[in-house]
Scaffold this motif. Sequence first.
Motif, mmCIF file in Angstrom:
data_model
loop_
_atom_site.group_PDB
_atom_site.id
_atom_site.type_symbol
_atom_site.label_atom_id
_atom_site.label_comp_id
_atom_site.label_asym_id
_atom_site.label_seq_id
_atom_site.Cartn_x
_atom_site.Cartn_y
_atom_site.Cartn_z
ATOM 1 N N MET A 173 -0.083 -20.634 22.740
ATOM 2 C CA MET A 173 -0.696 -21.824 22.170
ATOM 3 C C MET A 173 0.306 -22.968 22.139
ATOM 4 N N PRO A 174 -0.101 -24.174 22.536
ATOM 5 C CA PRO A 174 0.816 -25.317 22.454
ATOM 6 C C PRO A 174 0.974 -25.795 21.014
ATOM 7 N N VAL A 175 2.117 -26.387 20.723
ATOM 8 C CA VAL A 175 2.335 -27.016 19.426
ATOM 9 C C VAL A 175 1.747 -28.420 19.487
ATOM 10 N N PRO A 176 0.863 -28.793 18.570
ATOM 11 C CA PRO A 176 0.308 -30.154 18.589
ATOM 12 C C PRO A 176 1.412 -31.206 18.546
ATOM 13 N N LEU A 266 -7.938 -29.618 23.407
ATOM 14 C CA LEU A 266 -6.838 -28.825 23.951
ATOM 15 C C LEU A 266 -6.777 -27.456 23.299
ATOM 16 N N PHE A 267 -6.912 -27.425 21.984
ATOM 17 C CA PHE A 267 -6.796 -26.151 21.290
ATOM 18 C C PHE A 267 -8.061 -25.312 21.427
ATOM 19 N N TRP A 268 -9.197 -25.944 21.591
ATOM 20 C CA TRP A 268 -10.401 -25.160 21.849
ATOM 21 C C TRP A 268 -10.283 -24.437 23.187
ATOM 22 N N GLN A 269 -9.797 -25.123 24.197
ATOM 23 C CA GLN A 269 -9.617 -24.493 25.505
ATOM 24 C C GLN A 269 -8.636 -23.323 25.412
#
Length: 295
Positions: A173-176, A266-269
């Motif tokens: 997961m990317p960091v926002p 982005l986080f949903w994907q």
Amino acid sequence: MTLVLVRRAFVACRSHACDMLQHRLMSAGPKLAPVAFTALDGGGQLAKITMNYPPANLFDSSSLQALGAAMDAVEATSDVRGLVLQSDVRGFFSAGFSLPALYNVDRAGFERLWVTGKHVFRRIYALPVPSIAAIDGHALGLGCVMAMACQRRFMVASERPPLIGLNEVAVGMPVPEWLATRFRDLTSTRDAELILPRGSSLSPTQAHKIGLVDSLYVSRSEMNDAIHSDFNSCRVSARAQQETIRGLRRQFLDYFDTCFDQDTELFWQAISSHETQTAIGNALAQLKAKSRKPN
């Protein structure tokens, strides 16, 4: 913030507290965040929010709503001069998002969870009084995020040191960007660039060295004594202090509000991807199998 337990809290943390989490994650617990107010020597009140959602203060819709309700009480009390965010669950400040809440979640459910979590972070950060996260246990993922919303972080460095950190990247997961900015403001650009892309969790000593944690203590009682002494020694004007804090935090809040909706897609994907959902499913299956084993 999301799958914080898949590789870090389930694998890297081999403490008694993490064993407890592995055995008890599937059980339900009360979703409580009671607020207590105590009078300060210099006038006004100190608000203490105590997270109490066993076994690990995991965040789902219910526990986030409880924390939001606690903030309602704090914001409605006009003479609050300080806030302490703490935990009543042994071994954990918070282990982040609840895995079941993210497994096979639909978009609407994910967005409710994600937006609620960001709103709670914003409310803690925007509160115009000094705030301290009193950390006695692991603070991972969203747990670390909520601690970072506070002005300062005090932490107990026990014999089995807990971990603190934003370990999203370690589980895909990317960091926002807004969260990376907050981390960089607390530490340094160099530390953020070295730590966040690796998804690293830190010991209390490591976190203190880079500025993520402000003070270390050998016990919870010593930490609590320091907190009370700190707030009771303050004799400055409440209005002057609050306006100064508002001014200091306005720039980040403006930035946060501007990009509030940008990371949702982005986080949903990321969370809905086959890879991520498989990782969550496997972790839950392992926990379920472990919980069936005789003690």
